[in-house]
Design a protein around this motif. Sequence first.
Motif, PDB file in Angstrom:
ATOM      1  N   ARG A   1      40.987  64.721  49.989  1.00  0.00           N
ATOM      2  CA  ARG A   1      40.954  64.148  48.828  1.00  0.00           C
ATOM      3  C   ARG A   1      42.229  63.667  47.960  1.00  0.00           C
ATOM      4  NH1 ARG A   1      37.295  67.611  44.713  1.00  0.00           N
ATOM      5  NH2 ARG A   1      37.625  65.565  43.564  1.00  0.00           N
ATOM      6  N   HIS A   2      43.293  64.457  48.483  1.00  0.00           N
ATOM      7  CA  HIS A   2      44.557  64.102  47.838  1.00  0.00           C
ATOM      8  C   HIS A   2      44.948  62.763  48.581  1.00  0.00           C
ATOM      9  CE1 HIS A   2      48.623  64.515  46.377  1.00  0.00           C
ATOM     10  NE2 HIS A   2      49.090  64.293  47.610  1.00  0.00           N
ATOM     11  N   ILE A   3      44.805  62.574  49.670  1.00  0.00           N
ATOM     12  CA  ILE A   3      45.000  61.401  50.339  1.00  0.00           C
ATOM     13  C   ILE A   3      44.416  60.282  49.731  1.00  0.00           C
ATOM     14  CG2 ILE A   3      45.238  60.035  52.581  1.00  0.00           C
ATOM     15  CD1 ILE A   3      45.748  62.691  53.953  1.00  0.00           C
ATOM     16  N   ILE A   4      43.103  60.538  49.735  1.00  0.00           N
ATOM     17  CA  ILE A   4      41.953  59.291  49.133  1.00  0.00           C
ATOM     18  C   ILE A   4      42.720  59.165  47.859  1.00  0.00           C
ATOM     19  CG2 ILE A   4      39.934  59.140  48.426  1.00  0.00           C
ATOM     20  CD1 ILE A   4      38.901  60.906  50.668  1.00  0.00           C
ATOM     21  N   ASP A   5      42.694  59.840  46.939  1.00  0.00           N
ATOM     22  CA  ASP A   5      43.087  59.707  45.606  1.00  0.00           C
ATOM     23  C   ASP A   5      44.405  58.798  45.527  1.00  0.00           C
ATOM     24  OD1 ASP A   5      41.016  60.574  44.548  1.00  0.00           O
ATOM     25  OD2 ASP A   5      41.778  62.647  44.103  1.00  0.00           O
ATOM     26  N   GLU A   6      45.440  59.052  46.262  1.00  0.00           N
ATOM     27  CA  GLU A   6      46.917  58.737  46.283  1.00  0.00           C
ATOM     28  C   GLU A   6      46.821  57.360  46.868  1.00  0.00           C
ATOM     29  OE1 GLU A   6      51.476  59.715  47.719  1.00  0.00           O
ATOM     30  OE2 GLU A   6      49.588  60.666  48.543  1.00  0.00           O
ATOM     31  N   GLN A   7      46.309  57.218  47.945  1.00  0.00           N
ATOM     32  CA  GLN A   7      46.091  55.750  48.599  1.00  0.00           C
ATOM     33  C   GLN A   7      45.324  54.856  47.936  1.00  0.00           C
ATOM     34  OE1 GLN A   7      48.386  55.022  50.937  1.00  0.00           O
ATOM     35  NE2 GLN A   7      49.017  57.060  50.884  1.00  0.00           N
ATOM     36  N   TRP A   8      44.301  55.456  47.186  1.00  0.00           N
ATOM     37  CA  TRP A   8      43.358  54.406  46.388  1.00  0.00           C
ATOM     38  C   TRP A   8      43.840  53.706  45.336  1.00  0.00           C
ATOM     39  CZ3 TRP A   8      39.485  51.397  47.567  1.00  0.00           C
ATOM     40  CH2 TRP A   8      38.861  50.641  46.421  1.00  0.00           C
ATOM     41  N   GLN A   9      44.677  54.795  44.458  1.00  0.00           N
ATOM     42  CA  GLN A   9      45.292  54.223  43.227  1.00  0.00           C
ATOM     43  C   GLN A   9      46.350  53.471  43.806  1.00  0.00           C
ATOM     44  OE1 GLN A   9      44.417  54.800  40.121  1.00  0.00           O
ATOM     45  NE2 GLN A   9      42.512  56.031  41.026  1.00  0.00           N
ATOM     46  N   ALA A  10      47.114  53.593  44.571  1.00  0.00           N
ATOM     47  CA  ALA A  10      48.337  52.921  44.896  1.00  0.00           C
ATOM     48  C   ALA A  10      47.810  51.289  45.544  1.00  0.00           C
ATOM     49  CB  ALA A  10      49.049  53.409  46.282  1.00  0.00           C
ATOM     50  N   TYR A  11      46.480  51.301  46.260  1.00  0.00           N
ATOM     51  CA  TYR A  11      46.169  50.208  46.673  1.00  0.00           C
ATOM     52  C   TYR A  11      45.588  49.226  45.380  1.00  0.00           C
ATOM     53  CZ  TYR A  11      42.287  46.793  48.011  1.00  0.00           C
ATOM     54  OH  TYR A  11      41.569  45.749  48.324  1.00  0.00           O
ATOM     55  N   LEU A  12      44.878  49.855  44.268  1.00  0.00           N
ATOM     56  CA  LEU A  12      44.496  49.258  43.083  1.00  0.00           C
ATOM     57  C   LEU A  12      45.827  48.565  42.336  1.00  0.00           C
ATOM     58  CD1 LEU A  12      41.879  51.715  41.543  1.00  0.00           C
ATOM     59  CD2 LEU A  12      41.566  49.646  42.922  1.00  0.00           C
ATOM     60  N   HIS A  13      46.943  49.061  42.817  1.00  0.00           N
ATOM     61  CA  HIS A  13      48.039  48.359  41.852  1.00  0.00           C
ATOM     62  C   HIS A  13      48.711  47.252  42.630  1.00  0.00           C
ATOM     63  CE1 HIS A  13      47.895  52.274  39.922  1.00  0.00           C
ATOM     64  NE2 HIS A  13      48.785  51.436  38.847  1.00  0.00           N
ATOM     65  N   THR A  14      47.986  46.721  43.766  1.00  0.00           N
ATOM     66  CA  THR A  14      48.526  45.683  44.273  1.00  0.00           C
ATOM     67  C   THR A  14      47.524  44.454  43.791  1.00  0.00           C
ATOM     68  OG1 THR A  14      46.824  45.941  46.094  1.00  0.00           O
ATOM     69  CG2 THR A  14      49.070  46.800  46.439  1.00  0.00           C
ATOM     70  N   TYR A  15      48.164  43.168  44.542  1.00  0.00           N
ATOM     71  CA  TYR A  15      47.497  42.048  43.989  1.00  0.00           C
ATOM     72  C   TYR A  15      46.084  41.832  44.714  1.00  0.00           C
ATOM     73  CZ  TYR A  15      46.160  37.147  43.792  1.00  0.00           C
ATOM     74  OH  TYR A  15      45.355  35.797  43.513  1.00  0.00           O
ATOM     75  N   LEU A  16      44.873  41.966  43.965  1.00  0.00           N
ATOM     76  CA  LEU A  16      43.800  41.777  44.408  1.00  0.00           C
ATOM     77  C   LEU A  16      43.196  40.205  44.133  1.00  0.00           C
ATOM     78  CD1 LEU A  16      42.245  45.042  42.982  1.00  0.00           C
ATOM     79  CD2 LEU A  16      43.149  44.850  45.072  1.00  0.00           C
ATOM     80  N   THR A  17      42.501  39.587  44.968  1.00  0.00           N
ATOM     81  CA  THR A  17      41.788  38.408  44.801  1.00  0.00           C
ATOM     82  C   THR A  17      40.439  38.830  44.157  1.00  0.00           C
ATOM     83  OG1 THR A  17      40.805  38.518  47.051  1.00  0.00           O
ATOM     84  CG2 THR A  17      42.692  37.498  47.048  1.00  0.00           C
ATOM     85  N   ALA A  18      39.568  37.969  43.913  1.00  0.00           N
ATOM     86  CA  ALA A  18      38.393  37.858  43.018  1.00  0.00           C
ATOM     87  C   ALA A  18      37.440  38.390  43.959  1.00  0.00           C
ATOM     88  CB  ALA A  18      37.984  36.498  42.604  1.00  0.00           C
ATOM     89  N   GLU A  19      37.322  38.082  45.208  1.00  0.00           N
ATOM     90  CA  GLU A  19      36.452  38.803  46.158  1.00  0.00           C
ATOM     91  C   GLU A  19      36.989  40.473  46.478  1.00  0.00           C
ATOM     92  OE1 GLU A  19      34.574  38.001  50.580  1.00  0.00           O
ATOM     93  OE2 GLU A  19      36.156  36.736  49.804  1.00  0.00           O
ATOM     94  N   GLU A  20      38.190  40.616  46.443  1.00  0.00           N
ATOM     95  CA  GLU A  20      38.662  41.965  46.469  1.00  0.00           C
ATOM     96  C   GLU A  20      38.217  42.786  45.299  1.00  0.00           C
ATOM     97  OE1 GLU A  20      42.427  43.019  48.807  1.00  0.00           O
ATOM     98  OE2 GLU A  20      42.933  40.962  47.624  1.00  0.00           O
ATOM     99  N   SER A  21      38.153  42.217  44.217  1.00  0.00           N
ATOM    100  CA  SER A  21      37.914  42.880  42.959  1.00  0.00           C
ATOM    101  C   SER A  21      36.549  43.421  42.844  1.00  0.00           C
ATOM    102  CB  SER A  21      38.194  42.138  41.795  1.00  0.00           C
ATOM    103  OG  SER A  21      39.397  41.687  41.637  1.00  0.00           O
ATOM    104  N   GLN A  22      35.534  42.412  43.441  1.00  0.00           N
ATOM    105  CA  GLN A  22      34.157  42.579  43.621  1.00  0.00           C
ATOM    106  C   GLN A  22      34.142  43.930  44.482  1.00  0.00           C
ATOM    107  OE1 GLN A  22      32.345  39.083  44.714  1.00  0.00           O
ATOM    108  NE2 GLN A  22      32.434  38.085  42.688  1.00  0.00           N
ATOM    109  N   LEU A  23      34.485  43.952  45.796  1.00  0.00           N
ATOM    110  CA  LEU A  23      34.498  44.869  46.592  1.00  0.00           C
ATOM    111  C   LEU A  23      35.210  46.262  45.898  1.00  0.00           C
ATOM    112  CD1 LEU A  23      35.317  43.192  49.695  1.00  0.00           C
ATOM    113  CD2 LEU A  23      33.024  44.009  49.096  1.00  0.00           C
ATOM    114  N   VAL A  24      36.395  46.229  45.274  1.00  0.00           N
ATOM    115  CA  VAL A  24      36.787  47.322  44.730  1.00  0.00           C
ATOM    116  C   VAL A  24      35.611  47.911  43.730  1.00  0.00           C
ATOM    117  CG1 VAL A  24      38.620  48.225  43.115  1.00  0.00           C
ATOM    118  CG2 VAL A  24      38.983  46.649  45.145  1.00  0.00           C
ATOM    119  N   ALA A  25      35.116  47.121  42.828  1.00  0.00           N
ATOM    120  CA  ALA A  25      34.249  47.631  41.777  1.00  0.00           C
ATOM    121  C   ALA A  25      33.018  48.448  42.666  1.00  0.00           C
ATOM    122  CB  ALA A  25      33.546  46.491  41.077  1.00  0.00           C
TER     123      ALA A  25
END
Length: 477
Positions: A86-110
């Motif tokens: 769970r710690h790895i999931i939270d840490e890596q996911w938050q780090a990923y959200l701070h990168t540049y996201l395209t419009a299609e990525e934003s839809q998949l992230v939501a």
Amino acid sequence: MSLRTRLMLLALLLALAFAAVIGFAQYNLTAIRAIVASIYDDRVVPLSQLKAVSDAYAVKIIDTVNKAQNGLLDQPSALASIDQARHIIDEQWQAYLHTYLTAEESQLVAQASQQFVVADRAVIQLQQFLQQTQSPLAGKLTAFDGSLYQQIDPVTTTLAKLINLQLDVARTARADIGDRTAHVSTVFVWTAVLLSLLVLAAVCLLWQQFRQQRRLQKLQQAKQELLQFNAELKQQVTERSEELQHAVDELESFNFVVSNDLQAPVRHASSYLELLRDEISEVGHRDWLELVNRATRAMDRMSQMIGDMLALSRLGRDVLQPGPVDLGVMVSEMVAQLPVATRQRCQFELGTLPTVFADRALLRQVIQNLLDNAVKSCANTSAPLICVTTVQHPKYQTAVVVRDNGVGFDPAYSRHLFRLFQRLHRQDEFPGAGVGLALCAKIIHLHGGRIWAEASPGHGASFYFSLPDMNGAVRAA
């Protein structure tokens, strides 16, 4: 454009071409570096982050449940493994959200964020169950064996889509780098060709300059010789012109003297013929009388020719006395002064005529000769019509025309009309010495104007003349 200027422009073109290529290459290299940095920061790193999240769900949590169910892990180890996941999931996911996201990525992230809520709820329930259950755990996690996988599988599926999207974007960026590299290579190739051509042009210009310098020395020498020859030729032309002018002056003086001196003998001969005719009339010899009459007419014609020659020679001696001349008034007065029989037989139409700047007496002589010529041309015409007006000629602009409907003449001989003693008709058809039109031409030329004629046999003739500054206002005669 001089050769030196061409070389300077060519050097400037070389410098500009080199600067343009360097700038283009620098621009594309900067863009390539930016694309590579973007691939690493926004695609490679996020790819590892998404893989870590996916592995935490699929490897850590699911594998922990399987091992605990089979009795390979005790209760503390299972809890520790799930907490770490769970710690790895939270840490890596938050780090990923701070990168540049395209419009299609934003839809998949939501979409993934909603799936994370469901998956986290299932993982929390698993943690709570493990905290309440003592080791050994073999066979006690059957309730989570299938349901937990069903809750986590949508998350891993969405994460797989995000990973594939990262790979697609990276491939697009790689293609963009390839295109830019190809463009840079193409530009370098064409630049090399262009620079080669420019260098070749520079060599040609230098060779041309070398040849021109060699020719320039020869041209300078030829120029000096030509200037010397030109000066000698100019001197010769000046001498010949002076001789010609002297000859012309002598010819005019001779013409004037001869014409003037011939008048007295002609007058004496005419007087003697008159006396002889009176004597023969008393005798009543008709044949002799006819011969005397013919001789008298010949002497009259000779007297007229001598008078015309004298008038023509005086034109070169007299000084012009120009002034404003209203042609409308002048022509009206001259028509009114014609013999009554002429005015009764011929119809005169006077149109709009200008006011010109000319010698009044000489211009009156021109009009008189042209009117007399028109009257003689209409001698055998049933309804003679003589028109004097102003026309807009396509070649000479404004011109005065004296037009008649008489016998006309062949236009092939129009150039001979204004020569001295030139006649297109026999003396018995139309009287005259052939000097009037030559006199008109000389007067018009002395004024700097033009005179010409147009006609056709049996359809009348038109005599035009045009003077300088004749395009002003005109008035009705």
